[in-house]
Scaffold this motif. Structure first.
Motif, PDB file in Angstrom:
ATOM      1  N   HIS A 183      19.607 -37.421 -13.984  1.00 48.37           N
ATOM      2  CA  HIS A 183      20.082 -36.757 -12.761  1.00 48.37           C
ATOM      3  C   HIS A 183      21.500 -37.169 -12.371  1.00 48.37           C
ATOM      4  O   HIS A 183      21.736 -38.294 -11.963  1.00 48.37           O
ATOM      5  CB  HIS A 183      19.140 -37.097 -11.599  1.00 48.37           C
ATOM      6  CG  HIS A 183      19.251 -36.148 -10.441  1.00 48.37           C
ATOM      7  ND1 HIS A 183      18.347 -35.147 -10.202  1.00 48.37           N
ATOM      8  CD2 HIS A 183      20.176 -36.043  -9.463  1.00 48.37           C
ATOM      9  CE1 HIS A 183      18.686 -34.479  -9.121  1.00 48.37           C
ATOM     10  NE2 HIS A 183      19.802 -34.992  -8.652  1.00 48.37           N
ATOM     11  N   GLU A 239      18.028 -28.778  -8.385  1.00 51.50           N
ATOM     12  CA  GLU A 239      17.500 -29.627  -7.316  1.00 51.50           C
ATOM     13  C   GLU A 239      17.259 -28.763  -6.083  1.00 51.50           C
ATOM     14  O   GLU A 239      18.187 -28.447  -5.339  1.00 51.50           O
ATOM     15  CB  GLU A 239      18.480 -30.765  -7.007  1.00 51.50           C
ATOM     16  CG  GLU A 239      17.945 -31.701  -5.930  1.00 51.50           C
ATOM     17  CD  GLU A 239      18.658 -33.035  -5.888  1.00 51.50           C
ATOM     18  OE1 GLU A 239      19.870 -33.076  -6.178  1.00 51.50           O
ATOM     19  OE2 GLU A 239      17.991 -34.040  -5.571  1.00 51.50           O
ATOM     20  N   HIS A 297      14.206 -30.205  -1.988  1.00 53.68           N
ATOM     21  CA  HIS A 297      15.339 -31.103  -1.788  1.00 53.68           C
ATOM     22  C   HIS A 297      15.203 -31.615  -0.358  1.00 53.68           C
ATOM     23  O   HIS A 297      14.154 -32.166  -0.024  1.00 53.68           O
ATOM     24  CB  HIS A 297      16.658 -30.379  -2.091  1.00 53.68           C
ATOM     25  CG  HIS A 297      17.827 -31.288  -2.299  1.00 53.68           C
ATOM     26  ND1 HIS A 297      19.134 -30.841  -2.263  1.00 53.68           N
ATOM     27  CD2 HIS A 297      17.904 -32.617  -2.532  1.00 53.68           C
ATOM     28  CE1 HIS A 297      19.948 -31.865  -2.489  1.00 53.68           C
ATOM     29  NE2 HIS A 297      19.224 -32.956  -2.646  1.00 53.68           N
ATOM     30  N   HIS A 333      11.736 -35.690  -4.192  1.00 55.09           N
ATOM     31  CA  HIS A 333      11.992 -35.134  -2.850  1.00 55.09           C
ATOM     32  C   HIS A 333      10.816 -34.371  -2.223  1.00 55.09           C
ATOM     33  O   HIS A 333      10.877 -34.033  -1.039  1.00 55.09           O
ATOM     34  CB  HIS A 333      13.203 -34.183  -2.837  1.00 55.09           C
ATOM     35  CG  HIS A 333      14.526 -34.860  -2.952  1.00 55.09           C
ATOM     36  ND1 HIS A 333      15.118 -35.513  -1.889  1.00 55.09           N
ATOM     37  CD2 HIS A 333      15.387 -34.992  -3.989  1.00 55.09           C
ATOM     38  CE1 HIS A 333      16.298 -35.998  -2.285  1.00 55.09           C
ATOM     39  NE2 HIS A 333      16.476 -35.694  -3.553  1.00 55.09           N
ATOM     40  N   HIS A 359      14.592 -38.510 -10.098  1.00 59.29           N
ATOM     41  CA  HIS A 359      15.354 -39.624  -9.488  1.00 59.29           C
ATOM     42  C   HIS A 359      14.609 -40.095  -8.250  1.00 59.29           C
ATOM     43  O   HIS A 359      14.423 -39.354  -7.308  1.00 59.29           O
ATOM     44  CB  HIS A 359      16.787 -39.198  -9.171  1.00 59.29           C
ATOM     45  CG  HIS A 359      16.913 -38.041  -8.221  1.00 59.29           C
ATOM     46  ND1 HIS A 359      16.259 -36.838  -8.406  1.00 59.29           N
ATOM     47  CD2 HIS A 359      17.624 -37.888  -7.079  1.00 59.29           C
ATOM     48  CE1 HIS A 359      16.556 -36.014  -7.427  1.00 59.29           C
ATOM     49  NE2 HIS A 359      17.380 -36.623  -6.594  1.00 59.29           N
ATOM     50  N   ARG A 384      11.836 -42.107   0.855  1.00 62.40           N
ATOM     51  CA  ARG A 384      12.238 -41.355  -0.334  1.00 62.40           C
ATOM     52  C   ARG A 384      11.478 -41.832  -1.580  1.00 62.40           C
ATOM     53  O   ARG A 384      11.449 -41.128  -2.595  1.00 62.40           O
ATOM     54  CB  ARG A 384      13.744 -41.562  -0.495  1.00 62.40           C
ATOM     55  CG  ARG A 384      14.405 -41.001  -1.712  1.00 62.40           C
ATOM     56  CD  ARG A 384      14.580 -39.515  -1.606  1.00 62.40           C
ATOM     57  NE  ARG A 384      15.342 -39.054  -2.755  1.00 62.40           N
ATOM     58  CZ  ARG A 384      14.845 -38.951  -3.992  1.00 62.40           C
ATOM     59  NH1 ARG A 384      13.595 -39.254  -4.231  1.00 62.40           N
ATOM     60  NH2 ARG A 384      15.610 -38.543  -4.995  1.00 62.40           N
ATOM     61  N   ASP A 433      21.338 -40.382 -10.230  1.00 59.72           N
ATOM     62  CA  ASP A 433      21.825 -39.664  -9.038  1.00 59.72           C
ATOM     63  C   ASP A 433      23.327 -39.876  -8.835  1.00 59.72           C
ATOM     64  O   ASP A 433      23.851 -39.728  -7.731  1.00 59.72           O
ATOM     65  CB  ASP A 433      21.061 -40.061  -7.770  1.00 59.72           C
ATOM     66  CG  ASP A 433      21.036 -38.938  -6.729  1.00 59.72           C
ATOM     67  OD1 ASP A 433      21.456 -37.819  -7.044  1.00 59.72           O
ATOM     68  OD2 ASP A 433      20.606 -39.196  -5.591  1.00 59.72           O
TER      69      ASP A 433
HETATM   70 ZN   LIG Z   1      18.225 -35.905  -4.840  1.00 60.66          ZN
END
Ligand SMILES: [Zn+2]
Length: 343
Positions: free
Chosen positions: A21, A127, A154, A197, A218, A229, A284
């Motif tokens: 990612h 994403e 997302h 996400h 990620h 998260r 990320d």
């Molecule tokens: Zn993200």
């Protein structure tokens, strides 16, 4: 047996290192970021939230394949599909300019072939399901352009479901009927379902529908750092049981620390809970994240290999973490699904 930096770099030359990612294509589209040029120092210098990835530093980091993840601002939703198309265009343009350096890849064989030819393999991901604009037909269209995974959510609710956090978050709401159809359509088109996400309920709803290995491109893990998260042990085991993989993010706020050792902690926790076939890398980079000290950009990746080796991770498991597990998932989810592969 801990590796020296030179030994780590030599290992990267031997194996296929992949990152799941990076948001670099957005910079290419919006800022005219030139992937072929070394961007140093990172932007802005003090914060280091962008400018982590380019071809010279992918080479320096010994990276065989980079997933470019295409993100979109979801309001209005109309225009999101076009935004993904523009990011794909930006990569196509870079490839047209630098055919000896960069090539699309969909499969493990493609990644290996690119590496053998001295090229960096580019893989595509999306994403946020707002990119579909509520139309399942977009999945096939994106797949045909090189998109290999779809992150269902997302930072906002969309036609598929609800995010872990952000606009429209609702822990009691799972995948919608459209969301279930989207998972099935992904599998038909050879697109891996990415569960980064998404809220916990939607996460398990998607796994209920999926028949092929999923991924979390990620994330951090709750077992190391409590953050909304991050995903819990049950989620890790559920992905591993289905043959999927989990990319650990290089973002201080999700890792819970500014030390490169935190990335090692999260990766080792994945192994402890879900086994050695689950962990992967999901930096990320270029996504407004602040990476740990020693892992400031993609060129620094061998430092992580050294840090893992110092914590007792041997060559066989290193190869899995650094890319082997991703290659396995790429092979397990056939690139063209049930679509007729273009001649
Ligand atoms: Zn993200």
């Amino acid at each position: 047996m801990s590796l020296t930096p030179d030994e780590a770099r030599a290992m990267h030359e031997e194996i296929c290192v992949l990152d799941l990612h990076a948001d670099t294509a957005k910079l290419m589209d919006k800022l005219g970021y030139d992937l072929a040029v070394r961007h140093e120092p990172p932007m802005p210098r003090r914060m280091n939230v962008l400018g982590h990835v380019d071809l010279p530093r992918l080479r320096e980091g010994g990276v065989a394949g980079q997933f470019f993840s295409f993100w979109t601002t979801p309001y209005p939703e109309r225009g999101c599909a076009r935004s993904v198309a523009r990011q794909l265009d930006a990569l196509d343009t870079a490839m047209g300019k630098h055919p000896a350096d960069l090539a699309w890849a969909r499969t493990g064989a493609d990644v290996r072939a690119a590496k053998a030819a001295g090229r960096i393999a580019a893989l595509g991901g999306i994403e946020g399901g707002q990119a579909l604009e509520g139309d399942l037909g977009t999945i096939e269209a994106f797949a045909r352009r090189g998109v290999r995974y779809l992150g269902l959510l997302h930072f906002s609710a969309n036609a598929i479901g609800r995010p872990a956090k952000g606009r429209g978050a609702d822990g009691s709401a799972g995948l919608t009927g459209f969301g279930r159809d989207a998972v099935r359509e992904c599998e038909r088109c050879g697109v891996i379902v990415d569960l980064a996400h998404i809220n916990r309920r939607g996460f398990f709803d998607a796994l209920e529908v999926a028949t092929l290995p999923p991924m979390v491109s990620h994330t951090g893990v709750l077992g190391v750092h409590a953050h909304w998260r991050n995903i819990d042990d049950e989620q890790l085991r559920a992905v591993a049981q289905r043959g999927g993989c989990v990319g650990i993010i290089f973002a201080r706020r999700y890792l819970g620390s500014a030390s490169i050792e935190a990335v090692v902690d999260h990766l080792l926790h994945v192994i402890d809970v879900a086994g050695e076939d689950a962990p992967a890398l999901g930096s990320d980079f270029d996504g407004f994240v602040v990476p740990p000290v020693g892992l400031e950009d993609i060129a620094a990746l061998p430092n992580l290999t050294v840090a893992l080796s110092r914590r007792g991770v041997g060559p066989r498991v290193l190869e899995k973490i650094l890319g082997g597990n991703v290659l396995r998932v790429l092979d397990a989810v056939p690139a063209w699904g049930q679509l007729a592969e273009p001649a």
